[in-house]
Structures are given as C-alpha cells and as structure tokens.
Design an enzyme around this catalytic site. Sequence first.
Site, PDB file in Angstrom:
ATOM      1  N   ASN A  41       0.769  -1.137  -0.350  1.00  0.00           N
ATOM      2  CA  ASN A  41       0.011  -0.138  -0.161  1.00  0.00           C
ATOM      3  C   ASN A  41       1.142   1.272   0.056  1.00  0.00           C
ATOM      4  O   ASN A  41       2.051   1.654   0.590  1.00  0.00           O
ATOM      5  CB  ASN A  41      -1.286   0.250   1.470  1.00  0.00           C
ATOM      6  CG  ASN A  41      -0.386  -0.310   2.276  1.00  0.00           C
ATOM      7  OD1 ASN A  41       0.517  -0.379   2.552  1.00  0.00           O
ATOM      8  ND2 ASN A  41      -1.200   0.555   3.313  1.00  0.00           N
ATOM      9  N   ILE A  42       0.414   2.062  -0.631  1.00  0.00           N
ATOM     10  CA  ILE A  42       0.989   3.448  -0.350  1.00  0.00           C
ATOM     11  C   ILE A  42      -0.291   4.487  -0.467  1.00  0.00           C
ATOM     12  O   ILE A  42      -0.877   4.380  -1.487  1.00  0.00           O
ATOM     13  CB  ILE A  42       1.686   3.812  -2.030  1.00  0.00           C
ATOM     14  CG1 ILE A  42       2.354   2.407  -2.537  1.00  0.00           C
ATOM     15  CG2 ILE A  42       2.590   5.048  -2.626  1.00  0.00           C
ATOM     16  CD1 ILE A  42       3.123   1.870  -3.962  1.00  0.00           C
ATOM     17  N   GLU A  43       0.608   5.181   0.461  1.00  0.00           N
ATOM     18  CA  GLU A  43      -1.163   6.110   0.899  1.00  0.00           C
ATOM     19  C   GLU A  43       0.120   8.060   0.790  1.00  0.00           C
ATOM     20  O   GLU A  43       1.007   7.698   0.154  1.00  0.00           O
ATOM     21  CB  GLU A  43      -0.914   6.681   2.674  1.00  0.00           C
ATOM     22  CG  GLU A  43      -1.031   4.984   3.106  1.00  0.00           C
ATOM     23  CD  GLU A  43      -1.587   5.344   4.817  1.00  0.00           C
ATOM     24  OE1 GLU A  43      -1.126   5.459   4.624  1.00  0.00           O
ATOM     25  OE2 GLU A  43      -2.500   3.798   4.572  1.00  0.00           O
ATOM     26  N   CYS A  52      -4.045   0.337  -2.646  1.00  0.00           N
ATOM     27  CA  CYS A  52      -4.031  -0.975  -2.075  1.00  0.00           C
ATOM     28  C   CYS A  52      -2.626  -1.428  -2.482  1.00  0.00           C
ATOM     29  O   CYS A  52      -2.227  -1.083  -3.449  1.00  0.00           O
ATOM     30  CB  CYS A  52      -5.350  -1.477  -1.486  1.00  0.00           C
ATOM     31  SG  CYS A  52      -6.052  -0.869  -0.570  1.00  0.00           S
ATOM     32  N   GLU A  54      -2.794  -4.453  -3.087  1.00  0.00           N
ATOM     33  CA  GLU A  54      -3.318  -5.215  -4.162  1.00  0.00           C
ATOM     34  C   GLU A  54      -3.642  -4.847  -5.841  1.00  0.00           C
ATOM     35  O   GLU A  54      -3.298  -5.181  -6.240  1.00  0.00           O
ATOM     36  CB  GLU A  54      -4.676  -6.237  -3.881  1.00  0.00           C
ATOM     37  CG  GLU A  54      -4.720  -6.753  -2.397  1.00  0.00           C
ATOM     38  CD  GLU A  54      -5.237  -6.122  -1.234  1.00  0.00           C
ATOM     39  OE1 GLU A  54      -5.032  -5.183  -0.910  1.00  0.00           O
ATOM     40  OE2 GLU A  54      -6.308  -6.459  -0.509  1.00  0.00           O
ATOM     41  N   CYS A  89     -10.212  -5.503  -0.062  1.00  0.00           N
ATOM     42  CA  CYS A  89     -11.246  -3.847  -0.024  1.00  0.00           C
ATOM     43  C   CYS A  89     -12.340  -4.280  -0.871  1.00  0.00           C
ATOM     44  O   CYS A  89     -11.785  -5.366  -1.968  1.00  0.00           O
ATOM     45  CB  CYS A  89     -10.677  -2.866   0.005  1.00  0.00           C
ATOM     46  SG  CYS A  89     -10.202  -2.425  -1.797  1.00  0.00           S
ATOM     47  N   CYS A  92     -10.350  -3.612  -4.526  1.00  0.00           N
ATOM     48  CA  CYS A  92      -9.308  -4.551  -5.134  1.00  0.00           C
ATOM     49  C   CYS A  92      -9.944  -5.503  -5.503  1.00  0.00           C
ATOM     50  O   CYS A  92      -9.873  -5.755  -6.912  1.00  0.00           O
ATOM     51  CB  CYS A  92      -8.056  -4.838  -3.989  1.00  0.00           C
ATOM     52  SG  CYS A  92      -7.527  -3.143  -3.647  1.00  0.00           S
TER      53      CYS A  92
HETATM   54  N1  THU Z   1      -5.504  -1.563   2.058  1.00  0.00           N
HETATM   55  C1  THU Z   1      -4.782  -2.112   1.629  1.00  0.00           C
HETATM   56  O1  THU Z   1      -3.204  -2.036   1.305  1.00  0.00           O
HETATM   57  N2  THU Z   1      -5.172  -3.614   0.821  1.00  0.00           N
HETATM   58  C2  THU Z   1      -6.350  -3.699   1.345  1.00  0.00           C
HETATM   59  O2  THU Z   1      -7.255  -4.688   1.327  1.00  0.00           O
HETATM   60  C3  THU Z   1      -7.481  -2.988   2.919  1.00  0.00           C
HETATM   61  C4  THU Z   1      -6.475  -1.911   2.927  1.00  0.00           C
HETATM   62  C5  THU Z   1      -4.649   0.082   2.740  1.00  0.00           C
HETATM   63  C6  THU Z   1      -4.669   0.648   2.541  1.00  0.00           C
HETATM   64  C7  THU Z   1      -4.249   1.704   3.378  1.00  0.00           C
HETATM   65  O3  THU Z   1      -3.388   2.851   3.188  1.00  0.00           O
HETATM   66  C8  THU Z   1      -4.419   1.260   4.768  1.00  0.00           C
HETATM   67  O4  THU Z   1      -3.754  -0.305   4.257  1.00  0.00           O
HETATM   68  C9  THU Z   1      -5.432   1.434   5.873  1.00  0.00           C
HETATM   69  O5  THU Z   1      -6.667   1.512   4.864  1.00  0.00           O
END
Ligand code: THU
Length: 129
Positions: A41-43, A52, A54, A89, A92
């Site tokens: 995940n890259i915010e 996310c 995935e 999620c 994804c």
């Molecule tokens: N996130 C994912 O990378 N994959 C998921 O299936 C659920 C959520 C990440 C998004 C965000 O950076 C962090 O988790 C919290 O929601």
Amino acid sequence: MDNQLFKAAVQASRNSYSPYSKFRVGAALLTENGNIFTGCNIENASYSLTICAERTAVFKAVSQGEKSFKAIAVAGSADDDFAKPCPPCGACLQVLSEFCTDDFIIILSDGEYKLSDFLPNRFDKNNLK
Ligand code: THU
C-alpha cells in the site's frame, strides 16, 4: 505454495508507505506463467489517492504483460503480527474481478478463499454485452 506466496506478501509489506494509517499491507500475485508480482500500500497526504497493496501488484503485472492470474496472498498488520486476516477491500476485489475467474484463490493468514467467497454476483464485462 500457499505459504511461500503468503511469505512473499509479508515481505512486500516491508516496503509499505503508510505514514497515516500505520497499517502495512503486502500482496503477492501468482500468474499462470508462474511469476510472482508483489505490491504494497502506498498512501498520500491527499488520503483518497492511496492505493492498496493488491492493486499495486495487479497493475505491476498487467503493465508488464501478464493478465492471467492463479492466486493472490495478502498480509496486513499494524504491529508486525500478520496472524489476523486482511481481506482485500471492495475496490481491489473489483479490479481482481476484471482478470480473474470465480475460482481465483485468495490466500490470507487464516486460509484459502475464492474470489466468489468475497465477491459473489459480481459486475464484470459480461454485464456490458
Ligand atoms: N489496504 C490495503 O492495502 N489493502 C487492503 O485490502 C485493505 C486496506 C491499505 C489501504 C490503507 O493504506 C491502509 O491499508 C488502511 O486502510
């Protein structure tokens, strides 16, 4: 293979850029050709631009010419304990749905699932006909 793929997902989570949620996620996508594409995940300070793990993995694979997939492992944790399952999620699941059949395998810390377990009656290209 399940365990190897899950370990690759945990390893990928080490590259997570998640200063806001502090929730690290890694994914490892196995292609029909036997290759593994990982993602994290890259915010972003503009929160909604976060991607996310995935989708990072899927977009890496497709952009490198692979779009037939067998399985994905997902590992997520706020504290480096990956025992608690981290299911993909909805966004994804929909992206995976574009490339995968109902029996595509999703590997979490607590076992193996099918795409259809999480996304039954999905909207896909057949609905556009
Ligand atoms: N996130 C994912 O990378 N994959 C998921 O299936 C659920 C959520 C990440 C998004 C965000 O950076 C962090 O988790 C919290 O929601």
